[in-house]
Enzyme design. Structure first.
Site, PDB file in Angstrom:
ATOM      1  N   MET A 196       0.836  -0.966  -0.091  1.00  0.00           N
ATOM      2  CA  MET A 196      -0.052  -0.209   0.195  1.00  0.00           C
ATOM      3  C   MET A 196       0.695   1.280   0.094  1.00  0.00           C
ATOM      4  O   MET A 196       0.735   2.321  -1.125  1.00  0.00           O
ATOM      5  CB  MET A 196      -1.023   0.235   1.516  1.00  0.00           C
ATOM      6  CG  MET A 196      -1.876  -0.548   1.025  1.00  0.00           C
ATOM      7  SD  MET A 196      -2.870  -1.091  -0.041  1.00  0.00           S
ATOM      8  CE  MET A 196      -3.918   0.061  -0.198  1.00  0.00           C
ATOM      9  N   GLU A 218      -0.162  -3.607  10.507  1.00  0.00           N
ATOM     10  CA  GLU A 218      -1.690  -3.594  10.784  1.00  0.00           C
ATOM     11  C   GLU A 218      -2.256  -4.254  11.809  1.00  0.00           C
ATOM     12  O   GLU A 218      -2.334  -5.347  12.468  1.00  0.00           O
ATOM     13  CB  GLU A 218      -2.852  -4.555  10.105  1.00  0.00           C
ATOM     14  CG  GLU A 218      -3.813  -4.463  10.263  1.00  0.00           C
ATOM     15  CD  GLU A 218      -4.652  -3.181   9.911  1.00  0.00           C
ATOM     16  OE1 GLU A 218      -4.466  -2.104   9.358  1.00  0.00           O
ATOM     17  OE2 GLU A 218      -6.344  -2.884  10.264  1.00  0.00           O
ATOM     18  N   LYS A 254       0.857   1.266  14.915  1.00  0.00           N
ATOM     19  CA  LYS A 254       0.535   2.311  14.460  1.00  0.00           C
ATOM     20  C   LYS A 254       0.743   3.866  15.549  1.00  0.00           C
ATOM     21  O   LYS A 254       1.100   5.042  15.003  1.00  0.00           O
ATOM     22  CB  LYS A 254      -0.727   2.312  13.749  1.00  0.00           C
ATOM     23  CG  LYS A 254      -0.655   1.050  12.728  1.00  0.00           C
ATOM     24  CD  LYS A 254      -1.732   1.267  11.842  1.00  0.00           C
ATOM     25  CE  LYS A 254      -2.458   0.244  11.001  1.00  0.00           C
ATOM     26  NZ  LYS A 254      -1.662   0.846   9.593  1.00  0.00           N
ATOM     27  N   SER A 311      -7.039  -0.687   7.801  1.00  0.00           N
ATOM     28  CA  SER A 311      -8.102  -1.292   6.896  1.00  0.00           C
ATOM     29  C   SER A 311      -8.820  -1.058   7.742  1.00  0.00           C
ATOM     30  O   SER A 311     -10.456  -2.229   7.627  1.00  0.00           O
ATOM     31  CB  SER A 311      -8.385  -2.484   5.849  1.00  0.00           C
ATOM     32  OG  SER A 311      -6.832  -3.348   6.326  1.00  0.00           O
ATOM     33  N   HIS A 317      -8.232   5.599   4.069  1.00  0.00           N
ATOM     34  CA  HIS A 317      -8.035   3.999   3.854  1.00  0.00           C
ATOM     35  C   HIS A 317      -8.761   3.934   2.469  1.00  0.00           C
ATOM     36  O   HIS A 317      -9.298   3.542   1.114  1.00  0.00           O
ATOM     37  CB  HIS A 317      -9.469   2.967   3.974  1.00  0.00           C
ATOM     38  CG  HIS A 317      -9.241   1.530   3.615  1.00  0.00           C
ATOM     39  ND1 HIS A 317     -10.343   0.281   4.248  1.00  0.00           N
ATOM     40  CD2 HIS A 317      -7.819   0.948   3.654  1.00  0.00           C
ATOM     41  CE1 HIS A 317     -10.166  -0.741   2.944  1.00  0.00           C
ATOM     42  NE2 HIS A 317      -9.404  -0.456   3.400  1.00  0.00           N
ATOM     43  N   ASN A 366      -6.692  -1.372  -2.662  1.00  0.00           N
ATOM     44  CA  ASN A 366      -5.338  -2.099  -3.076  1.00  0.00           C
ATOM     45  C   ASN A 366      -5.781  -2.718  -4.598  1.00  0.00           C
ATOM     46  O   ASN A 366      -6.740  -3.722  -4.847  1.00  0.00           O
ATOM     47  CB  ASN A 366      -4.965  -3.145  -2.617  1.00  0.00           C
ATOM     48  CG  ASN A 366      -3.792  -3.956  -2.904  1.00  0.00           C
ATOM     49  OD1 ASN A 366      -3.007  -3.542  -3.996  1.00  0.00           O
ATOM     50  ND2 ASN A 366      -3.510  -4.815  -2.532  1.00  0.00           N
ATOM     51  N   ASN A 405     -14.924  -3.379   4.294  1.00  0.00           N
ATOM     52  CA  ASN A 405     -14.378  -4.668   4.902  1.00  0.00           C
ATOM     53  C   ASN A 405     -15.377  -5.392   5.769  1.00  0.00           C
ATOM     54  O   ASN A 405     -15.401  -6.425   5.590  1.00  0.00           O
ATOM     55  CB  ASN A 405     -13.018  -4.033   5.638  1.00  0.00           C
ATOM     56  CG  ASN A 405     -11.458  -3.858   4.331  1.00  0.00           C
ATOM     57  OD1 ASN A 405     -11.851  -4.797   2.905  1.00  0.00           O
ATOM     58  ND2 ASN A 405     -10.860  -3.359   4.406  1.00  0.00           N
TER      59      ASN A 405
END
Ligand code: NAI
Length: 705
Positions: free
Chosen positions: A317, A395, A400, A422, A443, A446, A493
């Site tokens: 990403m 993730e 983060k 995500s 977000h 991909n 998602n």
């Protein structure tokens, strides 16, 4: 005349399109009627030596037919009557006794290009905004005002099929190369060069356009023409579901009419066009077009648009995001862990640019210029001017948060910080930040270079100003952002994962990978669920599934076979050559290892597979509305079409639900709930809509009170 002006000077007539109170010129019924009146006025005027059609609008010749008028027509007969009127007017233009020239300076699209093709000659400017295209296919129909008839006569069969079936636009240079226009020059030279062209046309000195030798040969004989049609059909079948009729019908019309006289061909075209334009598929495609327009305009222009960004994380990403920003912004700084990583980033980004060079949309030196905007560091330095920083690392909440803390300590207090997570809640990610109003989720999907959709996820603290600036940034980079509420998985998602998971449940109950993939691809999804899981990466999908499971509990259990695939077999999908399929350079085959312990002898009908995999998504989408994660069904339809490829001609997931009938869906969900438990428990909103005899189009007051 309200919209067209006629001027006759020195024996040259000029009709100028300048639609009153409109930014663009469109071919509405009213405009066509005015054109008709003017043509009647000049057709027998023997003093006229040539006619020019031009536009007074900046950067627009004629942008196409008026879609609103097409959308409003409900029956094929209604469309046919209008189309034939338009055809008569274009025929009148074509049969004028003197040369007719379309002067194209700006967008010349759809009906605009058909108008230009009804002229004897076309001259286009080298203005960067001059684009020629037949984009109708994207609206569920094809050129209906003679385009399928006149284009093959001017540029040949192969080039016409290419333009009509793809909807792609070409610039003046390419248009000249394929013979779609007769001359090109800079608009600044108009006075001299157009006059010279007019004189040459009057003196019959314009050379015939040439179709390439090979194309001419292939198009000449019926046997080679059949080969062209066959190859074209195969290439459509590869990309387009049979339920989406437009390209198949366009090909059929061109095939049937190629050798027919114009007057016969036009009728065949008009009949087929009328059928398509009145279909639900086409209305849904038009709806999608309007949604794109709406979301792409949804921001207030700021004085200081973001032009300077930092990207942290350079996996799949991160690289896509770096590429995007390098293409559109002034400066992109990359925060690496190790300086050596820069080599692979450069390689990947150059590769993304190489397709633009191949398509000639960018020159090599333009790409070099864009690559020169990249600078990099392995510490948090050189970021003083940064206006926007985005993180796309693994993730992991803690990792983060560490990044955000470092960024907050380094950047100016007005800088915006974003996460490309995500699935992790934005509220949670911002919990330790001091300046929460400048933080939000952004977000991307991909692959970043292909997917237009971006979900913007504000927390309860994010300021309106931050949201507006980020919207402006994304739209200026060619993306279409939607605002969604903060919940695990956001919209796409959260709705898509249950679909993948359900496919896995069906698999372990005894169906097989190939059958499930085929049924859902035939339904209209761009690829089956197992191919999709392999493409996205099983590791990524599994992590999202875990996060959803933790957030939504037993409603979203992870199918045990996914545990086996990820935790025991350690498969991660296409990127490592092994997932539900085994991949080599040229092909893929089923990976039997996945289903070894299972007995795959149970037969599932196509309907059972579709109901379980698609209705579970409908139910989740309904829950998203019920919880007000988004404000409208339109946003969900748009998100699922542009984020997952849910068939656009079915109108997106909630329009599809309306068409199946919410009553039917509720009955099936109740049945599945009694057999498989909580994951199919119908959403309260769905029950309410059925009780009130409403649906996702008519029942807005039931979730927006
Ligand atoms: P990836 O595994 O390809 O890349 C992660 C990158 O982060 C690696 O280059 C790794 O070296 C780097 N990294 C890990 N920890 C780091 C740290 N502490 N500091 C700096 N760099 C660090 O993952 P991918 O697929 O690019 O995903 C990145 C983020 O984007 C994740 O949050 C993911 O959920 C999200 N995302 C992924 C999508 C996908 O389809 N792969 C789609 C949309 C969002």
């Amino acid at each position: 005349m309200k919209n067209l002006n006629l001027n006759i000077e020195n024996e040259i007539a000029t009709i100028t399109f300048d639609l009153v109170k409109q930014k663009v010129n469109k071919l509405s019924f009213e405009v066509l009627e005015e054109l008709n009146t003017l043509l009647n006025e000049i057709k027998n005027d023997s003093s006229i030596k040539a006619l020019i059609l031009q536009s007074a609008k900046k950067n627009i010749f004629v942008a196409g037919a008026d879609i609103k008028e097409i959308e409003a027509m409900k029956t094929p007969n209604e469309v046919f009557t209008q189309i034939i009127k338009g055809d008569d007017i274009f025929n009148k233009l074509e049969s004028l006794p003197y040369p007719t020239i379309a002067y194209i300076n700006g967008a010349c699209m759809g009906g605009g290009l058909e108008l230009a093709l009804a002229c004897k000659y076309r001259v286009a400017t080298t203005n960067i905004k001059t684009k020629l295209a037949f984009p109708e296919i994207k609206l569920g129909f094809f050129p209906g005002l003679g385009g399928t008839q006149r284009a093959p006569k001017v540029i040949g069969l192969i080039n016409s099929l290419d333009l009509i079936l793809t909807g792609k636009s070409i610039n003046a240079k390419k248009a000249l190369r394929i013979g779609l226009v007769d001359e090109i020059f800079d608009d600044g030279q108009k006075e001299f060069k157009l006059n010279r062209f007019i004189q040459k046309s009057i003196n019959k000195e314009i050379k015939n356009k040439k179709i390439s030798f090979v194309n001419k040969l292939l198009e000449k004989y019926s046997i080679t023409r059949e080969f062209i049609y066959y190859k074209t059909l195969k290439s459509i079948e590869k990309k387009v579901n049979r339920d989406f009729n437009a390209p198949y019908m366009a090909l059929e019309v061109i095939k049937q009419t190629f050798n027919k006289p114009l007057n016969e061909g036009i009728i065949i075209e008009a009949k087929a066009f009328s059928k398509l334009a009145a279909t639900k598929e086409s209305k849904y495609m038009i709806e999608l077009f309007y949604l794109f327009e709406k979301f792409n305009k949804n921001f207030k222009k700021t004085q200081d648009p973001i032009s300077n960004v930092v990207v942290i994380g350079n996996g799949v990403m991160g690289k896509g995001i770096i590429w995007l920003f390098s293409k559109f912004l002034k400066e992109v700084r990359i925060k690496l862990r190790k300086i050596e990583q820069m080599n692979s980033i450069f390689k990947s980004i150059s590769k993304l640019y190489s397709s633009s060079v191949k398509r000639r949309s960018l020159s090599k030196s333009e790409v070099e210029f864009k690559l020169n905007k990249l600078s990099y560091t392995n510490s948090f330095d050189g970021m003083n001017n940064t206006e926007f920083a985005i993180e796309a690392i693994i993730e992991d909440e803690k990792e983060k948060k560490d990044i955000f803390k470092n960024l907050e300590d380094t950047l100016d207090k007005d800088a915006i910080i974003a996460s490309n997570t995500s699935s992790i809640s934005i509220e949670k990610l911002s919990s330790e930040l001091k300046n929460k109003k400048n933080f939000l989720g952004v977000h991307f999907f991909n692959p970043v270079n292909m997917m237009p959709l971006v979900e913007i996820i504000p927390s309860t603290h994010t300021s309106k100003k931050t949201i507006n600036r980020v919207r402006e940034l994304l739209i200026s980079c060619g993306k279409t952002p939607i605002i969604v509420g903060d919940c695990a998985g956001f919209i796409v998602n959260r709705i898509l994962l249950p679909y993948l998971n359900e496919a896995a449940f069906i698999l372990e109950e005894g169906s097989n990978i190939k059958k499930i993939d085929k049924v859902l691809k035939d339904f209209g999804m761009p690829m089956g669920p197992f191919t999709l899981a392999d493409t996205v990466g099983i590791d990524i999908g599994y992590k999202v599934a875990e996060i959803l499971n933790n957030s939504y509990g037993p409603r979203m259990p992870i199918a045990p076979i996914l545990n086996r695939v990820y935790n025991e077999l350690k498969l991660s999908g296409a990127k490592k050559g092994k997932g539900f399929y085994l991949y080599n350079k040229f092909s893929k085959k089923i990976n039997n290892e996945v289903t070894d312990p299972y007995n795959l002898n149970r037969q599932f009908t196509d309907e059972q597979i579709i109901q379980r995999c698609i209705y579970i998504m409908i139910n989740e989408a309904s829950k998203c509305l019920e919880e007000k994660v988004v404000k409208s069904a339109d946003i969900i339809n748009f998100a699922m079409i542009t984020g997952t490829g849910f068939p656009p001609y079915k109108g997106g997931i909630l329009n599809y639900a309306n068409d199946v009938g919410l009553n039917n869906i509720l009955t099936t969900l109740n049945d599945l709930y009694s057999r498989y438990g909580l994951r199919f428990k119908p959403s309260k909103l769905l029950i309410k809509l059925v009780e009130h005899k409403k649906n996702f189009k008519t029942g807005e007051e039931l979730w927006n009170f």
